[in-house]
Enzyme design. Structure first.
Site, PDB file in Angstrom:
ATOM      1  N   LYS A   1       1.037  -1.134  -0.034  1.00  0.00           N
ATOM      2  CA  LYS A   1      -0.158  -0.024  -0.032  1.00  0.00           C
ATOM      3  C   LYS A   1       0.924   1.216   0.002  1.00  0.00           C
ATOM      4  CE  LYS A   1      -1.824   1.575   4.164  1.00  0.00           C
ATOM      5  NZ  LYS A   1      -1.354   2.855   4.390  1.00  0.00           N
ATOM      6  N   ASN A   2       1.934   1.297   0.888  1.00  0.00           N
ATOM      7  CA  ASN A   2       2.705   2.621   1.092  1.00  0.00           C
ATOM      8  C   ASN A   2       3.571   2.621   0.175  1.00  0.00           C
ATOM      9  OD1 ASN A   2       1.085   3.065   3.384  1.00  0.00           O
ATOM     10  ND2 ASN A   2       2.714   2.591   4.831  1.00  0.00           N
TER      11      ASN A   2
ATOM     12  N   CYS B   1      -5.534  12.531  12.907  1.00  0.00           N
ATOM     13  CA  CYS B   1      -5.853  11.146  12.711  1.00  0.00           C
ATOM     14  C   CYS B   1      -6.205  10.429  13.958  1.00  0.00           C
ATOM     15  CB  CYS B   1      -4.887  10.516  11.861  1.00  0.00           C
ATOM     16  SG  CYS B   1      -3.584   9.408  12.744  1.00  0.00           S
TER      17      CYS B   1
ATOM     18  N   ARG C   1      -0.963  14.682  12.874  1.00  0.00           N
ATOM     19  CA  ARG C   1       0.062  14.255  12.071  1.00  0.00           C
ATOM     20  C   ARG C   1       0.289  15.491  10.995  1.00  0.00           C
ATOM     21  NH1 ARG C   1      -1.527   8.718   9.613  1.00  0.00           N
ATOM     22  NH2 ARG C   1       0.325   8.781   8.453  1.00  0.00           N
TER      23      ARG C   1
ATOM     24  N   ASP D   1       4.537   0.759  11.887  1.00  0.00           N
ATOM     25  CA  ASP D   1       3.117  -0.140  11.646  1.00  0.00           C
ATOM     26  C   ASP D   1       3.228  -1.423  11.866  1.00  0.00           C
ATOM     27  OD1 ASP D   1       2.549   2.327  10.140  1.00  0.00           O
ATOM     28  OD2 ASP D   1       3.124   1.857   8.146  1.00  0.00           O
TER      29      ASP D   1
ATOM     30  N   ARG E   1      -8.733  -0.765   4.288  1.00  0.00           N
ATOM     31  CA  ARG E   1      -8.089   0.343   3.833  1.00  0.00           C
ATOM     32  C   ARG E   1      -6.574  -0.223   3.387  1.00  0.00           C
ATOM     33  NH1 ARG E   1      -7.173   5.372   7.004  1.00  0.00           N
ATOM     34  NH2 ARG E   1      -5.790   5.662   5.247  1.00  0.00           N
TER      35      ARG E   1
END
Ligand code: EPU
Length: 416
Positions: free
Chosen positions: A22-23, A116, A121, A303, A395
């Site tokens: 994803k990132n 968030c 952030r 993460d 997500r």
């Protein structure tokens, strides 16, 4: 709203394929907006965040087609350099279009992301970096407006090696006049892939993977194709589950991206073996508690902090888990405690005292990685766990319940 139901304490075995990261794909998609032809991006995970990014790119004017992990982006019609609040509020990574659109159009309007789930952030490094490149930045009605005729190369020193700010500045500087040097740059594999992709598009970037990235500006970029690197965080999530529940192999991964996790898993007594693109984990007879402190790459990823805490709930002894990247990222703790874990938080450290077992309960996810830790909690708990608000997990994880079912877990989704 969907929920995930887990009947826990069932062993895992077998293998699971890891999806594209994803990132990595989100900044790559933003970079594709700088090309005026057609780009094909493969191994694109089917996630809410990738769908949100596609919607954003379509609003901006790109023609996108997504089918079975392959995304084509036609950048010839891109004409609307704007990221609206409705999308930015659901996905902060929308902010990645700031640099590329400013470079291509000389003006961009992007909603300022709010806080968030785990606190503020800020995006100040992104904005200060763009100002160094000559952009004029104003805030109007909640939108950042950045303007510049043609960006000028500059030396930029980040206070902290921010992933997003490094990505945004690299993209903006790719077509600036002259040379940009980013010091204290992020070294994450996702940033390396972004820089490599930009080079395929014709840019001249060197030093990616080190703390200093040099970008010699070029006049323009052309569209290029790319296959997204494996998702090291999804991989780490499956490995921490395997560390508790049985020998599993994760496939299609880059084990080097997982070094900091694998070292820690070995410290707990797990057995690990790797090939070029797989990692096999066998649990220890009794898991030894191991402390972690999150850090930027190549340190232990923030993460995976929540998943590590879920793992440590069943360890022998006590462990300390400190998050130095996001000091407030602990919304999973009260939920894990609802399953019977014994965790206390003081400032940015969680103190986890291992317990004999967890017991299933209804729990609520609050963000992507917190949800992953609750799924691990449910998988190891005796009885039934119901994870609510699973849109968070969608997500960032592709077919998580199918993948765990394939490993033998009793896990399924129910629509409320
Ligand atoms: N920071 C600032 N100012 C800035 C930018 C960052 O103070 O302008 C601070 C942040 O508050 C944080 C630290 O710097 O304390 C690092 O933030 P960074 O900018 O590196 O994070 P990001 O780019 O917003 C990406 C990932 C996150 C991941 C972090 C850290 C993407 C799309 N997001 O966020 O991933 O946690 O790097 O590795 O790449 C996730 O996937 O669940 C996720 C949150």
């Amino acid at each position: 709203m969907d929920k995930i139901i887990i009947e826990g304490d069932n062993p895992l075995s077998g293998s699971v394929a890891i999806s594209g990261a994803k990132n990595a794909v989100l900044p790559i998609m933003a970079a594709a907006l700088m090309g005026k032809e057609r780009a094909t991006i493969t191994r694109v995970p089917d996630l809410r965040d990738t769908k949100t990014m596609i919607r954003l790119m379509e609003i901006i004017g790109a023609v996108c087609n997504y089918d079975n992990g392959i995304l084509t982006v036609d950048g010839s019609m891109v004409d609307n350099p704007e990221a609206p609040y409705e999308l930015v509020k659901t996905m902060r990574a929308s902010f990645y279009v700031l640099g590329p659109l400013l470079a291509r159009f000389g003006i961009v309007r992007v909603s300022l992301p709010g806080g968030c789930a785990w606190g503020p952030r800020p995006v100040d490094f992104h904005l200060k970096g763009l100002e160094k490149l000559g952009a004029k930045i104003t805030l109007e009605n909640g939108y950042i407006i950045a303007r510049s005729d043609r960006l000028q190369g500059a030396e930029i020193q980040f206070e902290f090696p921010s992933v997003g700010a490094t990505g945004n500045i690299v993209m903006a500087a790719a077509t600036a006049v002259g040379t940009t040097i980013i010091r204290n740059a992020a070294r994450e594999p996702e940033i390396i892939q972004l820089c490599d992709y930009l080079n395929q598009m014709g840019s001249n970037i060197s030093g990616q993977g080190s703390t200093t990235i040099t970008i010699d500006g070029v006049d323009s970029l052309v569209s290029a194709d790319v296959a997204v690197i494996p998702d090291r965080i999804e991989a780490g999530t499956f490995l921490t589950a395997g560390a508790l529940l049985g020998e599993i192999t994760i496939k299609d991964v880059n084990p080097h991206h997982l070094d900091s996790l694998l070292i820690k898993l070995k410290e707990t007594g797990c057995t690990i073996s790797t090939t070029e693109d797989t990692v096999t984990i066998s649990p220890a007879d009794s898991i030894q508690a191991a402390d972690i402190t999150t850090a930027v790459y190549p340190g232990f990823p923030t993460d995976l902090q929540a998943q590590w805490i879920a793992f440590m709930t069943l360890a022998q002894g006590s462990s300390m888990v400190t998050d130095t990247v996001y000091h407030d990222r602990f919304s999973h703790i009260p939920e894990l405690n609802r399953l019977g874990a014994n965790i206390k938080v003081d400032q940015n450290t969680a103190f986890v005292r291992g317990v004999k077992n967890l017991v299933g309960a209804p729990v609520m996810s609050t963000d992507i990685r917190a949800s992953a830790s609750l799924i691990i909690g449910g998988l190891i708990a005796k009885g039934t766990t119901e994870v609510n608000r699973v849109y968070h997990i969608d997500r960032g994880y592709e077919q998580i319940e199918e993948k765990f079912s394939g490993l033998g877990a009793k896990i399924w989704r129910e629509s409320a």
